[in-house]
Every structure is written in C-alpha cells, then in structure tokens.
Design a protein around this motif. Structure first.
Motif, PDB file in Angstrom:
ATOM      1  N   ARG A 119      30.838  51.435  37.667  1.00  0.00           N
ATOM      2  CA  ARG A 119      29.577  50.902  38.193  1.00  0.00           C
ATOM      3  C   ARG A 119      29.787  50.219  39.541  1.00  0.00           C
ATOM      4  N   TRP A 132      22.270  49.730  37.058  1.00  0.00           N
ATOM      5  CA  TRP A 132      22.162  50.049  35.630  1.00  0.00           C
ATOM      6  C   TRP A 132      22.067  51.546  35.386  1.00  0.00           C
ATOM      7  N   LEU A 350      26.657  47.188  27.990  1.00  0.00           N
ATOM      8  CA  LEU A 350      26.678  45.797  28.446  1.00  0.00           C
ATOM      9  C   LEU A 350      27.378  45.648  29.793  1.00  0.00           C
ATOM     10  N   ALA A 352      26.409  46.681  32.382  1.00  0.00           N
ATOM     11  CA  ALA A 352      25.365  46.497  33.392  1.00  0.00           C
ATOM     12  C   ALA A 352      25.173  45.032  33.748  1.00  0.00           C
ATOM     13  N   THR A 353      25.630  44.110  32.889  1.00  0.00           N
ATOM     14  CA  THR A 353      25.352  42.692  33.115  1.00  0.00           C
ATOM     15  C   THR A 353      26.592  41.821  33.279  1.00  0.00           C
ATOM     16  N   PHE A 354      27.731  42.208  32.685  1.00  0.00           N
ATOM     17  CA  PHE A 354      28.914  41.360  32.730  1.00  0.00           C
ATOM     18  C   PHE A 354      29.697  41.521  34.030  1.00  0.00           C
ATOM     19  N   SER A 355      30.524  40.520  34.351  1.00  0.00           N
ATOM     20  CA  SER A 355      31.399  40.593  35.514  1.00  0.00           C
ATOM     21  C   SER A 355      32.779  41.081  35.099  1.00  0.00           C
TER      22      SER A 355
END
Length: 462
Positions: A119, A132, A350, A352-355
């Motif tokens: 990503r 996303w 997930l 798409a949101t975590f670092s």
C-alpha cells in the motif's frame, strides 16, 4: 515425551530430503525480504537520530546469539518445528503452548504488514488513488490465489531473491558514485552512520527493536529440518542466514544513511521511503525498478506468510486447539483451508489504517518472546535435562552464551513500542485463559499446534 512428526506421517511417508545448505539459506533470506531495510529506513532514522546502521548492528549481535541457540536446538530436536516445539520438548507443554500462542501474533500479522508495505509503495507512485483501494485489491488478489492453490517452490523464491539483491547492489554502486561527487555526507567512509552527536544508546536500542522485524524469518528455516539433505546442515544454515542477511542490511543501511543523513528528502513519506529513495538516487526509471524489486520481494513474502498462517490455523483446528468446524475445514473442490484463507484476508484489510511502525512492533513482541525462550530452551535441554554443565566448555556453550542471548532479547523486548507491549500482554493473558480452558485448569494435557504436526484427514494437496 513426544516430538513433532512430519506432516505426511499419517500416510506412512516422509518428507523428501532434497534441500542443500544454500537452498535452505536462500529460503531463509527470501522470507527475511532484504528490501525491507528501505521500508523501515525512515522510521528507524527518525528513532535513532540518523544512526540506522547502529540499530542493525545491535540487532545483528542479538540475533547471532539467538541463531546459535536455534542451531543447537535444531540439532537436538531435528523435527520440522519452531520455538514452541523446542520449549514444549525441553521445558513443559503448557509453556510451549504460551510461546506458540504469543508467536501466533507474528503469523497473523505478517500477511497484513506485507499488504501495508505494498500500500505504501503504490500510494506514492499513484498519489491520486485512495490508498484503501490498493489494500482491497491486494487482499482480494492474494486471498483468491491462495484460495485455489497453496503450492510454491524454492526456485521461484530464489529468482525473486536474486533479483532483489542485484537491484540493491546497483543501488549501492550508484550511491557510492554520488557520495564521491559530494551528495549526502560527501564521503564513503565515516563512523557517522554508527555514532555522532545526539545519538544515545536508548535511541539505538529503540531502533533495534524496529529492525528486529527485518530479521524475522531466519528462524523459519527450522521448518525445513526434515527436508534437508542432512540434519547436520541446519545449524550452519541458520547462522549463515543471519550473517548474510545482517551483512546485506548493514551495507544497505550504511550507504543509505550516508546518502540521506536526515529524512528531509522523503517529505511526508517517512513511513516507507523506498520509492522516494529510488527516485532521488536514480530518477523515475530506477524508481520503477527499485519499487519492482521491493514489490516482488514483499509479494513473495506475503504469499508465503498468508499460506503459512492459514495452514497453521488448520492444524490448530484439526487438533481441537481452535474450533474444529471452522478452522479445521478443507474445501472439497479447492482442497484448501478456505475459511482460514478468507479470515486472514479479512484481517489483512486492516492494513488500510495501521502504521508500519506499530504493526512491526506487534510482530516483534511475539518474535522476541520466541527468541528469548529458545535461548532458555538451550539451558533447559542441555544444562539441566542432559546435565551438561560440569566443564568450562559446556558452561560457556549451554549456559553463558544462551544466557547472554536471553538477556539481549529481553533488553530489546522492554524497549518495544508501549502500545505493542500493552497489546502483546493482553494477547498473552487471553492465551493463558484459553490454556486454562483447554486443559480444564491444567487437569489434562494441552494439544500441540505445531504447523507441521500431522493432522487427521489432512489432504496432501494443501
């Protein structure tokens, strides 16, 4: 006492001993994903105040002690196992379960972190596309592929590995030329990447906890113990994987740090600067090649980790460690554990949101627990169970060296990201409660869930 049997044991067959030393080392290096040094470079450079190679050097020293312990245990218990197998056999099955449960974090999150890295690549190359979308497309593609087949070969792994290392060698050559012409720090020989004003031991240790993520995979070569041409090559394979992988990381990090003393050139992309590094060093064409190398290595690791955790969950389901109806299911048409594959794909969304920093810290929590207990296993198996503690040589080999390894991994563990420590401890508490349930309060033995454990009705096409 039981030992782990080959996966084909239920059919009276055995795994084919066809892998030589360098084939096993290649598999380990491929799992480690050499290009990950550039993925975490921005994060570690920020943590260490521009001393990424120092963090890798500390991590390499820690991993070498642990690699020696893995080698000893692989020689003593030459089955296709891992940390929890060694702890189960050398100390106690219940403790082995807890180490295995903690290590499950690594297995479940590794597919997600590969998705996250992909990503980060694509959102830099195609900034107008919502990130996303790449996560959904990646998860759908990988999940679909593994849904229908879980086959793979060491030859494909070797091709991807060689491609990545060749591109990294080209990168180093280009950077050397640029440094000689005054770019970056303007020199090819300096101690600054390891130490300079502002660098502290605490910062380097914190950075080392992040780069431990880069070494995850060297221990995975233990799963090929029953496919090695001779079990005697396993200790050397483990040590060579760490040494060669560590050398690759150190060289790449050293020249990258000289070329990029600060994160300023990366702008907002410090979370994963690999595409920016390729663009600045070689322009758009080299950026495309550089990203392709990272993409190929990460995709290969993603496929392997997704398939691996799906298989591990299947074994846990078939052995009644997890609910059998769901986790032990194999589809009659695809002959794959489809429910598990889809579950891992859903979890990977997930990304798409975590670092990357946080997810790698969670993974390192489980890995460092496993590494610590492998060192303890050496002491338990050799010094205590076998009584090899009466000569100076045995004391050094089976107490001092693993003791140092245990201490060093423990130091890194306590320096992990606070959120990872909290989340990991919560996960361990859940595992302990589940262990109490499975054993009815320790009144009956716990089932093993080694991913290579034989499974009733396991279809060899999986």
């Amino acid at each position: 006492m039981t030992t782990t049997a080959p996966a084909s044991a239920t059919k009276g067959a055995s795994l084919r001993r066809s892998l030589g030393l360098w084939a096993i080392v290649g598999l380990g290096l491929g799992y480690m994903t050499p290009t990950v040094v550039f993925d975490t470079f921005g994060i570690v450079s920020d943590e260490t105040k521009g001393a990424v190679p120092a963090a890798y050097l500390v991590a390499l020293v820690v991993m070498l002690f642990t690699a020696v312990s893995y080698g000893k245990m692989a020689g003593a218990i030459p089955s296709a196992g891992s940390a929890y197998t060694y702890v189960r056999e050398s100390i106690h099955p219940n403790l082995g379960f807890m180490v295995g449960w903690t290590s499950l974090i690594d297995y479940v999150l590794l597919p997600m972190v590969n998705c996250l890295i992909i990503r980060l690549y694509l959102e830099q190359v195609f900034p107008a596309v919502p990130s996303w979308i790449w996560v959904v497309l990646y998860c759908a593609g990988v999940t679909t592929l593994i849904y229908f087949t879980m086959r793979g070969t060491s030859n494909v792994n070797m091709i991807l590995l060689v491609f990545a290392i060749v591109v990294m060698a080209v990168f180093v050559t280009m950077v050397v030329v640029q440094l000689a012409n005054g770019a970056g720090d303007g020199t090819v020989a300096s101690v600054k990447p390891f130490f300079h004003d502002g660098v502290t031991l605490g910062a380097v240790l914190t950075g080392a906890t992040v780069v431990c993520f880069s070494f995850i995979g060297f221990d995975a070569v233990t799963m090929y113990a029953e496919e090695a041409k001779t079990p005697r090559v396993m200790p050397r394979a483990i040590l060579l994987t760490v040494l060669i992988g560590g050398a690759i990381f150190l060289v790449a990090a050293y020249f990258a740090q000289l070329r990029f003393p600060t994160n300023a050139p990366f702008g907002e992309f410090t979370d994963d600067p690999l595409p920016q590094i390729g663009l600045i060093v070689g322009g758009p064409v080299f950026q495309a090649i550089f990203v392709s190398a990272g993409f190929a290595a990460t995709l290969a690791s993603g496929l392997a980790s997704h398939a691996s955790v799906s298989r591990m969950l299947l074994v846990m389901g078939r052995n009644n460690v997890l609910p059998r109806r769901f986790f032990g299911h194999i589809d009659g048409k695809t002959q794959t554990p489809t429910f598990n594959i889809i579950l891992v794909g859903v979890i990977s969304l997930l990304a798409a949101t975590f670092s990357l920093e946080l997810i790698s810290a969670f993974i390192n929590f489980g890995a460092l627990i496993a590494f610590t207990f492998v060192n303890i296993s050496v002491i338990a198996w050799f010094a205590i169970r076998q009584g090899r503690r009466h000569t100076a040589k045995d004391i050094v080999r089976f107490i001092v060296l693993p003791g140092i390894g245990m201490l060093l991994t423990g130091i890194l563990w306590v320096n992990l990201h606070a959120d990872a420590l909290i989340g990991g401890i919560v996960w361990a508490v859940v595992g302990f409660a589940y262990l109490l349930f499975l054993t009815r309060g320790f009144r009956r033995p716990v089932a093993a869930f080694d991913e290579n454990q034989p499974v009733t009705g396991f279809n060899k096409a999986v």
